[in-house]
Design an enzyme around this catalytic site. Structure first.
Site, PDB file in Angstrom:
ATOM      1  CB  CYS A 106      -0.970  -0.050   1.176  1.00  0.00           C
ATOM      2  SG  CYS A 106      -2.393   1.064   1.012  1.00  0.00           S
TER       3      CYS A 106
ATOM      4  CG  HIS B 271      -3.290  -3.904   3.240  1.00  0.00           C
ATOM      5  ND1 HIS B 271      -2.331  -3.198   3.939  1.00  0.00           N
ATOM      6  CD2 HIS B 271      -4.030  -2.972   2.576  1.00  0.00           C
ATOM      7  CE1 HIS B 271      -2.489  -1.896   3.712  1.00  0.00           C
ATOM      8  NE2 HIS B 271      -3.507  -1.733   2.886  1.00  0.00           N
TER       9      HIS B 271
ATOM     10  CD  GLU C 146      -0.342  -5.599   5.554  1.00  0.00           C
ATOM     11  OE1 GLU C 146      -0.801  -4.437   5.610  1.00  0.00           O
ATOM     12  OE2 GLU C 146      -0.095  -6.179   4.479  1.00  0.00           O
TER      13      GLU C 146
END
Length: 223
Positions: free
Chosen positions: A85, A193, A195
């Site tokens: 991002c 994302h 994560e």
């Protein structure tokens, strides 16, 4: 293996990155943007957020922070760097990845899970996925439209640098691009994302394989 998780003013995904690293059974440590060295680290994770409030444009002010020169040298040495991002935006701003990130075509902030297609699974970041496998990562951005010229796109294609594409493009990215790598294959940037995709209870654990692939690839070369 030990990851450096960079922290800029306005970073808000650093804890997610830290936890994703620990879940991959490696060490991680936060590194402040004012540091000038990455000695002692084996990989770098640049998290999402709004570094320096996204003033000027996303990633622009972070690109001249003291730590970025160390990131450039780290990448030059062939060590793994992942930017997600805002981290992807920073990597394009400092020239480690081609292209740029623009405002979403809708001019709205997009926050939801998105299906992605694994375009290239022969990388240090995607080698635990299957070719054309569909994975689900959250997206959360207002400036996620990946822009490049046709010539740049042709080079990305020729070098197999495109690793992820959106199934349903949420932001107008050129040819649905969601994630790319550099020519050497050790620097990766993406808007979605991974994560935030490591716990089934949160809706998807598709991101676990990406971090584990990074760790496995490093261990194959260094252990």
């Amino acid at each position: 293996m030990k990851f450096a998780v960079l922290k800029f003013p306005g970073s808000n995904c650093d804890r997610d990155m830290y936890n994703a690293a620990l879940k991959s059974d490696v060490e991680a440590e936060y590194v402040d943007y004012r540091n000038t060295s990455l000695d002692g680290f084996d990989g770098v994770l640049i998290p999402g957020g709004f570094s320096f409030g996204d003033y000027l444009r996303s990633g622009a002010m972070a690109s001249v922070a003291p730590i970025t020169e160390a990131v450039k040298q780290f990448a030059k040495e062939g060590k793994p760097v992942l930017g997600v991002c805002n981290g992807f935006q920073i990597l394009t701003e400092i020239g480690l990845l081609p292209g740029a990130l623009l405002h979403n075509d809708s001019h709205l902030f997009v926050s939801r899970n998105e299906s992605l297609r694994v375009v290239n699974h022969n990388t240090a970041f995607t080698n635990l996925y299957n070719e054309d496998e569909t994975v689900v990562y959250p997206v959360a951005h207002g400036e996620g439209h990946y822009y490049c010229t046709q010539d740049m796109y042709d080079r990305l294609e020729a070098n197999n640098q495109i690793i992820l594409k959106y199934v349903n493009n949420p932001n107008g990215s050129f040819n649905d691009i969601a994630g790319i790598i550099n020519e050497q294959g050790n620097v990766c940037g993406m808007m979605p994302h991974p994560e935030r995709a490591i716990e089934p209870i949160l809706g998807t654990d598709s991101g676990v394989k990406l971090f584990q692939a990074m760790v496995n690839s490093w261990r194959e070369q260094n252990v």
